[in-house]
Write an enzyme that holds these catalytic residues in place. Structure first.
Site, PDB file in Angstrom:
ATOM      1  N   ASP A  32       0.823  -1.215   0.000  1.00 43.16           N
ATOM      2  CA  ASP A  32       0.000   0.000   0.000  1.00 43.16           C
ATOM      3  C   ASP A  32       0.856   1.263   0.000  1.00 43.16           C
ATOM      4  OD1 ASP A  32      -2.395   1.379   0.026  1.00 43.16           O
ATOM      5  OD2 ASP A  32      -2.628   1.277   2.206  1.00 43.16           O
ATOM      6  N   HIS A  59       2.032   3.538  -8.987  1.00 39.61           N
ATOM      7  CA  HIS A  59       1.864   2.121  -9.327  1.00 39.61           C
ATOM      8  C   HIS A  59       3.055   1.637 -10.167  1.00 39.61           C
ATOM      9  CE1 HIS A  59      -1.973   2.455  -7.541  1.00 39.61           C
ATOM     10  NE2 HIS A  59      -2.575   3.072  -8.528  1.00 39.61           N
ATOM     11  N   LEU A  97      10.658 -20.627  -4.502  1.00 38.29           N
ATOM     12  CA  LEU A  97       9.628 -19.756  -3.920  1.00 38.29           C
ATOM     13  C   LEU A  97       8.330 -19.795  -4.741  1.00 38.29           C
ATOM     14  CD1 LEU A  97       8.835 -17.243  -2.069  1.00 38.29           C
ATOM     15  CD2 LEU A  97       9.799 -15.826  -3.889  1.00 38.29           C
TER      16      LEU A  97
HETATM   17  C1  IPE Z   1      -5.465  -2.666   0.077  1.00 36.22           C
HETATM   18  O1  IPE Z   1      -5.139  -1.330  -0.082  1.00 36.22           O
HETATM   19  C2  IPE Z   1      -5.484  -3.356  -1.248  1.00 36.22           C
HETATM   20  C3  IPE Z   1      -4.195  -3.530  -1.914  1.00 36.22           C
HETATM   21  C4  IPE Z   1      -3.039  -3.193  -1.439  1.00 36.22           C
HETATM   22  C5  IPE Z   1      -4.263  -4.164  -3.194  1.00 36.22           C
HETATM   23  P1  IPE Z   1      -6.246  -0.207  -0.237  1.00 36.22           P
HETATM   24  O2  IPE Z   1      -5.529   1.078  -0.419  1.00 36.22           O
HETATM   25  O3  IPE Z   1      -7.223  -0.584  -1.273  1.00 36.22           O
HETATM   26  O4  IPE Z   1      -6.972  -0.263   1.185  1.00 36.22           O
HETATM   27  P2  IPE Z   1      -7.669   0.881   2.038  1.00 36.22           P
HETATM   28  O5  IPE Z   1      -8.659   1.549   1.146  1.00 36.22           O
HETATM   29  O6  IPE Z   1      -6.599   1.825   2.483  1.00 36.22           O
HETATM   30  O7  IPE Z   1      -8.275   0.169   3.206  1.00 36.22           O
HETATM   31  C1  IPE Z   2      -1.668   0.347  -3.315  1.00 32.06           C
HETATM   32  O1  IPE Z   2      -1.483   1.706  -3.313  1.00 32.06           O
HETATM   33  C2  IPE Z   2      -1.999  -0.198  -4.686  1.00 32.06           C
HETATM   34  C3  IPE Z   2      -3.389  -0.648  -4.831  1.00 32.06           C
HETATM   35  C4  IPE Z   2      -4.291  -0.652  -3.878  1.00 32.06           C
HETATM   36  C5  IPE Z   2      -3.794  -1.110  -6.136  1.00 32.06           C
HETATM   37  P1  IPE Z   2      -2.697   2.737  -3.291  1.00 32.06           P
HETATM   38  O2  IPE Z   2      -3.101   3.032  -4.702  1.00 32.06           O
HETATM   39  O3  IPE Z   2      -3.786   2.267  -2.409  1.00 32.06           O
HETATM   40  O4  IPE Z   2      -2.006   4.025  -2.686  1.00 32.06           O
HETATM   41  P2  IPE Z   2      -2.549   4.954  -1.519  1.00 32.06           P
HETATM   42  O5  IPE Z   2      -2.934   4.075  -0.377  1.00 32.06           O
HETATM   43  O6  IPE Z   2      -3.718   5.711  -2.076  1.00 32.06           O
HETATM   44  O7  IPE Z   2      -1.393   5.856  -1.187  1.00 32.06           O
HETATM   45 MG    MG Z   3      -4.103   2.409  -0.418  1.00 34.44          MG
END
Ligand code: IPE
Ligand code: IPE
Ligand code: MG
Length: 251
Positions: free
Chosen positions: A21, A38, A132
């Site tokens: 995240d 990303h 792995l």
């Molecule tokens: C969790 O992150 C999902 C992934 C890392 C794929 P999110 O960014 O979607 O989760 P929330 O919204 O902070 O709970």
């Molecule tokens: C995690 O990073 C990737 C996915 C959930 C696909 P985020 O896109 O949730 O990034 P933040 O949490 O908004 O910084």
């Molecule tokens: Mg996120």
């Protein structure tokens, strides 16, 4: 001593799961659009897979896209799917060379066909590898998985192929997407959020949780090793009492 040397190879977690995240916030910090984050996250995946393979982890599950993430703006979802397809394409041979096996959990049918095709080719190519296992969670959420598992079991009961009295934890476990994969020993979540976000709710029952403020695109081998060192300092009890040397003597 460097971090890697501090890892005790006799006490390695068998399965590490990661909620990757913080991509959006990382991009924002640099005044860029979310998709830039990303793209940055792909290098972190590469480094983490190498780190896990290097120390002999058996299973690595990566939360890449959740069921709820479909509700993000179209442009972000499309870019993410494109990136994913491209990353699987460009990384597969390297994974294969390193004896890594790729698997996926989640609603794979919901993915765009190009992505599905790339993924199934990669899974097929690496299926015989013995190092792995990288398990990528795509269009995955735990409540989706548990609902599906319940439906599978209910169907067997309705068709009289299963007696409700025979439903036990092992049977429920085998109805999950993660059937045949041991429960995670360690869960890492990056970006400082202190939540599980619908990830592996059934499987995390006794998993050690590790939260780090590092945003996913900044996550590197050293952060992974740090999490392992931290894990190895913990005492896992599984609801039992801690085992003292005295108890052993008296037993
Ligand atoms: C969790 O992150 C999902 C992934 C890392 C794929 P999110 O960014 O979607 O989760 P929330 O919204 O902070 O709970
Ligand atoms: C995690 O990073 C990737 C996915 C959930 C696909 P985020 O896109 O949730 O990034 P933040 O949490 O908004 O910084
Ligand atoms: Mg996120």
């Amino acid at each position: 001593m460097d971090l890697k040397q501090r890892i005790n190879s006799d006490k390695l977690p068998c399965h590490v799961a990661i909620i990757m995240d913080g991509n959006g916030r990382w991009a924002k910090q640099q005044g860029k659009e979310r998709v830039f984050g990303h793209e940055g996250g792909v290098e972190s995946v590469r480094d983490t897979v190498k780190a896990a393979a290097e120390i002999g982890i058996q299973h690595l599950t990566l939360f890449a896209f959740s069921t709820e993430n479909w509700c993000r703006p179209h442009k972000e979802v499309n870019t993410l799917m494109g990136l994913l397809t491209k990353a699987i394409d460009s990384e597969t041979l390297e994974l294969h060379k390193n004896n890594v096996r790729l698997q996926a959990i989640g609603d794979i049918d919901a993915l765009p066909s190009s992505c599905r095709k790339q993924l199934s080719e990669a899974i097929e190519l690496t299926s015989g590898n013995t190092g792995l296992t990288v398990n990528i969670a795509l269009s995955y959420s735990s409540r989706w998985e548990i609902t599906n598992a319940t439906r599978k079991i209910a169907r067997k009961v309705a068709e009289k192929r299963l007696d409700p009295e025979d439903i036990d934890q092992e049977l429920v476990d085998q109805a999950m997407e993660t059937a045949r994969i041991p429960d995670p020993d360690l869960l890492i979540r990056t970006s400082g959020e202190l939540r599980i976000s619908n990830f592996l709710l059934w499987q995390l029952a006794y998993t050690e949780l590790y939260f780090t403020p590092v945003l996913w695109p900044d996550f590197r081998k050293k952060h992974f090793f740090q999490a392992i060192v931290d894990y190895q300092r913990r005492e896992r009890r599984f609801g039992k009492v801690e085992c003292h040397a005295d108890d052993v003597k008296q037993a």
